[in-house]
Design an enzyme around this catalytic site. Structure first.
Site, PDB file in Angstrom:
ATOM      1  N   ARG A  24      16.255 -58.947  31.935  1.00 50.49           N
ATOM      2  CA  ARG A  24      15.866 -59.769  33.091  1.00 50.49           C
ATOM      3  C   ARG A  24      15.245 -58.936  34.212  1.00 50.49           C
ATOM      4  NH1 ARG A  24      18.896 -64.949  34.264  1.00 50.49           N
ATOM      5  NH2 ARG A  24      19.287 -65.760  32.199  1.00 50.49           N
ATOM      6  N   ARG A  28      14.653 -62.663  40.414  1.00 51.89           N
ATOM      7  CA  ARG A  28      14.818 -62.956  41.847  1.00 51.89           C
ATOM      8  C   ARG A  28      15.234 -61.781  42.712  1.00 51.89           C
ATOM      9  NH1 ARG A  28      18.316 -68.185  40.578  1.00 51.89           N
ATOM     10  NH2 ARG A  28      18.970 -66.606  39.100  1.00 51.89           N
ATOM     11  N   ARG A  37       7.726 -67.351  43.216  1.00 54.12           N
ATOM     12  CA  ARG A  37       8.691 -68.428  42.936  1.00 54.12           C
ATOM     13  C   ARG A  37       8.630 -69.525  43.989  1.00 54.12           C
ATOM     14  NH1 ARG A  37      11.495 -71.976  41.463  1.00 54.12           N
ATOM     15  NH2 ARG A  37      13.611 -71.910  40.617  1.00 54.12           N
ATOM     16  N   ASP A  73      11.661 -67.789  28.859  1.00 55.00           N
ATOM     17  CA  ASP A  73      13.087 -68.103  28.835  1.00 55.00           C
ATOM     18  C   ASP A  73      13.443 -68.496  27.414  1.00 55.00           C
ATOM     19  OD1 ASP A  73      15.421 -68.504  30.856  1.00 55.00           O
ATOM     20  OD2 ASP A  73      15.580 -70.167  29.440  1.00 55.00           O
ATOM     21  N   TYR A 150      23.497 -74.352  23.949  1.00 57.12           N
ATOM     22  CA  TYR A 150      22.861 -75.076  25.058  1.00 57.12           C
ATOM     23  C   TYR A 150      22.504 -76.502  24.655  1.00 57.12           C
ATOM     24  CZ  TYR A 150      22.525 -71.138  28.236  1.00 57.12           C
ATOM     25  OH  TYR A 150      22.839 -70.127  29.097  1.00 57.12           O
TER      26      TYR A 150
HETATM   27  O1  CP3 Z   1      14.197 -60.007  30.861  1.00 62.62           O
HETATM   28  C1  CP3 Z   1      13.221 -60.503  31.451  1.00 62.62           C
HETATM   29  O2  CP3 Z   1      12.764 -60.037  32.514  1.00 62.62           O
HETATM   30  C2  CP3 Z   1      12.471 -61.666  30.798  1.00 62.62           C
HETATM   31  C3  CP3 Z   1      12.840 -62.935  31.316  1.00 62.62           C
HETATM   32  C4  CP3 Z   1      14.072 -63.692  30.856  1.00 62.62           C
HETATM   33  C5  CP3 Z   1      14.519 -64.821  31.602  1.00 62.62           C
HETATM   34  N1  CP3 Z   1      15.494 -65.425  30.896  1.00 62.62           N
HETATM   35  C6  CP3 Z   1      13.976 -65.248  32.892  1.00 62.62           C
HETATM   36  C7  CP3 Z   1      14.766 -66.135  33.771  1.00 62.62           C
HETATM   37  C8  CP3 Z   1      14.874 -63.600  29.728  1.00 62.62           C
HETATM   38  C9  CP3 Z   1      14.859 -62.537  28.640  1.00 62.62           C
HETATM   39  C10 CP3 Z   1      15.753 -64.714  29.752  1.00 62.62           C
HETATM   40  C11 CP3 Z   1      16.715 -65.007  28.674  1.00 62.62           C
HETATM   41  C12 CP3 Z   1      17.743 -66.035  28.885  1.00 62.62           C
HETATM   42  N2  CP3 Z   1      17.617 -67.243  29.532  1.00 62.62           N
HETATM   43  C13 CP3 Z   1      19.040 -65.981  28.339  1.00 62.62           C
HETATM   44  C14 CP3 Z   1      19.559 -64.897  27.461  1.00 62.62           C
HETATM   45  C15 CP3 Z   1      19.859 -63.661  28.208  1.00 62.62           C
HETATM   46  C16 CP3 Z   1      21.056 -63.742  29.087  1.00 62.62           C
HETATM   47  O3  CP3 Z   1      20.899 -63.486  30.278  1.00 62.62           O
HETATM   48  O4  CP3 Z   1      22.141 -63.999  28.563  1.00 62.62           O
HETATM   49  C17 CP3 Z   1      19.721 -67.148  28.731  1.00 62.62           C
HETATM   50  C18 CP3 Z   1      21.148 -67.502  28.420  1.00 62.62           C
HETATM   51  C19 CP3 Z   1      18.801 -67.938  29.461  1.00 62.62           C
HETATM   52  C20 CP3 Z   1      19.029 -69.310  30.027  1.00 62.62           C
HETATM   53  C21 CP3 Z   1      18.879 -69.317  31.485  1.00 62.62           C
HETATM   54  N3  CP3 Z   1      17.692 -69.159  32.156  1.00 62.62           N
HETATM   55  C22 CP3 Z   1      19.892 -69.533  32.454  1.00 62.62           C
HETATM   56  C23 CP3 Z   1      21.359 -69.746  32.149  1.00 62.62           C
HETATM   57  C24 CP3 Z   1      19.272 -69.513  33.701  1.00 62.62           C
HETATM   58  C25 CP3 Z   1      19.905 -69.823  35.022  1.00 62.62           C
HETATM   59  C26 CP3 Z   1      20.676 -68.677  35.564  1.00 62.62           C
HETATM   60  C27 CP3 Z   1      19.856 -67.967  36.590  1.00 62.62           C
HETATM   61  O5  CP3 Z   1      19.811 -66.725  36.538  1.00 62.62           O
HETATM   62  O6  CP3 Z   1      19.290 -68.664  37.438  1.00 62.62           O
HETATM   63  C28 CP3 Z   1      17.898 -69.218  33.502  1.00 62.62           C
HETATM   64  C29 CP3 Z   1      16.853 -69.076  34.540  1.00 62.62           C
HETATM   65  C30 CP3 Z   1      16.035 -67.827  34.518  1.00 62.62           C
HETATM   66  N4  CP3 Z   1      15.542 -67.217  33.396  1.00 62.62           N
HETATM   67  C31 CP3 Z   1      15.571 -67.136  35.673  1.00 62.62           C
HETATM   68  C32 CP3 Z   1      14.768 -66.074  35.201  1.00 62.62           C
HETATM   69  C33 CP3 Z   1      13.994 -65.071  36.029  1.00 62.62           C
HETATM   70  C34 CP3 Z   1      15.842 -67.502  37.116  1.00 62.62           C
HETATM   71  C35 CP3 Z   1      14.993 -68.684  37.474  1.00 62.62           C
HETATM   72  C36 CP3 Z   1      14.679 -68.789  38.933  1.00 62.62           C
HETATM   73  O7  CP3 Z   1      13.810 -68.053  39.432  1.00 62.62           O
HETATM   74  O8  CP3 Z   1      15.264 -69.677  39.582  1.00 62.62           O
END
Ligand code: CP3
Length: 347
Positions: A24, A28, A37, A73, A150
């Site tokens: 990630r 943010r 964003r 994502d 999910y």
């Molecule tokens: O690694 C990277 O930089 C690539 C981007 C990436 C995102 N999500 C961007 C993201 C990757 C590899 C993911 C994978 C992901 N997404 C997983 C598996 C990895 C892990 O962390 O366990 C999972 C479970 C998700 C599902 C997901 N996406 C959730 C539960 C959430 C909400 C939680 C949160 O952090 O807000 C997201 C949103 C998300 N995915 C954001 C980002 C940058 C935040 C969104 C925002 O800007 O509001």
């Protein structure tokens, strides 16, 4: 590739210093990300290739990281199956039609990711151009189990009771759902490699909620099938899960080149279980980045000492970087891992 130490480490070849990237790493905690964003919804950013490409490059420009990971994502590939996904403020992902019954599972379409997630494949092409062979680009997918959790729960969950209820009470329905997801995941990963991804990571973030025996019966065979199919791409495959310390001896059976570990286990002990044939990625607690620098440094030292310059260690966090992580700590960690791990016999 100008800097190929990440790919070399995936293949357990000698490196000049330990490669590092952060799960990630685009997100943010970065002011550049927050600026974009403000103008877009999260899914709009993922679905606009130019924007996704720009966000992918933000951490590459800010830090000397050894790999980029495509900004996307794990959940949008489910939309092509007929799942209604939104991201709600403060709540994370919400699936509005959770999959619980045999009818629900049978109604799921088997989309071609080349069409249903064409935006991510296009973003991969743009990033590859932009990177110009500077560092490798990682593509990724959720693993069948984590995607199933999910789809079934309808969002994040505390005890995964609907998922486990389906697994225990309707094993043939479970198998049908996992079959469909296995096809989706392997098609999607193959398409990403075709689009230019240099390595592929499978996120099984929540598989650690299972007892090892259930993991072995209900999950492992499907991940194995994904890896077997994606092997044809020829690119290194990373398998990552959280809370899987009790299942480490099973994980080599996944067949991936690299196994990502969290911080619940000491790196050298984890490697004992995984065996010499696997590269290891991890395992710093993401919350450590909120500690004073001296503390971060000593935790990084400990991980590097346990890895002991063995070929096949990729430094990373044990899970995704958290919002509000101090950017200067990320910067210093990346520099420190490189300098503290520099090998004399440079590769
Ligand atoms: O690694 C990277 O930089 C690539 C981007 C990436 C995102 N999500 C961007 C993201 C990757 C590899 C993911 C994978 C992901 N997404 C997983 C598996 C990895 C892990 O962390 O366990 C999972 C479970 C998700 C599902 C997901 N996406 C959730 C539960 C959430 C909400 C939680 C949160 O952090 O807000 C997201 C949103 C998300 N995915 C954001 C980002 C940058 C935040 C969104 C925002 O800007 O509001």
């Amino acid at each position: 590739m100008k800097n190929d130490r990440f790919l070399r480490a995936c293949r357990r070849e000698p490196v000049d210093c330990t490669p590092i990237w952060l799960m990630r790493q685009a997100g943010r905690y970065m002011p550049e990300y927050r600026a974009i964003r403000k103008q877009y919804g999260f899914l709009d950013m993922v679905k606009t290739p130019e924007v996704a490409a720009e966000i992918t490059m933000q951490p590459v420009q800010a830090f000397e990281i050894d790999a980029a990971i495509i900004f996307a994502d794990i959940l949008p590939p489910l939309e092509g199956m007929g799942i209604h996904l939104t991201f709600e403020k403060g709540e994370g992902p919400v699936i509005h039609n959770p999959i619980r019954t045999l009818d629900d599972i049978e109604a799921l379409r088997q989309p071609n990711p080349r069409e249903s997630v064409a935006f991510t494949l296009r973003a991969i092409g743009l990033v590859k151009q932009e990177l110009d062979q500077r560092i490798p680009l990682i593509g990724f997918s959720g693993a069948p189990f984590t995607l199933a959790s999910y789809a079934i729960e309808g969002g994040s969950s505390r005890d995964f009771r609907h998922t486990k209820k389906l697994m225990y009470n309707h094993p043939t329905n479970w198998a049908l759902l996992m079959d469909k997801l296995t096809t989706l995941v392997s098609d999607y990963l193959l398409a990403q490699a075709e689009a230019g991804a240099d390595a592929l990571q499978i996120f099984d973030s929540w598989a650690g909620v299972l007892a090892p025996g259930d993991y072995q019966t209900y999950v492992l065979p499907y991940v194995q099938r994904c890896v077997e199919r994606v092997r044809a791409s020829g690119v290194p495959i990373i398998y990552f899960g959280v809370g899987m310390s009790g299942m480490l001896p099973l994980l080599p059976q996944v067949g991936s080149d690299v196994i990502g570990i969290d911080w619940h286990v000491l790196l050298d002990q984890a490697w004992e279980h995984l065996g010499p044939e696997r590269a290891v990625q991890g395992n710093l607690d993401p919350v450590v980045l909120f500690a004073p620098w001296e503390e971060i440094q000593s935790r990084a030292d400990d991980i590097l000492q346990r890895a002991n310059n063995r070929p096949g260690h990729i430094f990373n966090l044990g899970h995704g970087i958290l919002t509000e992580t101090p950017v200067e700590h990320v910067q210093r960690l990346v520099e420190y891992v490189h300098s503290a791990s520099a090998r004399n016999e440079s590769a």
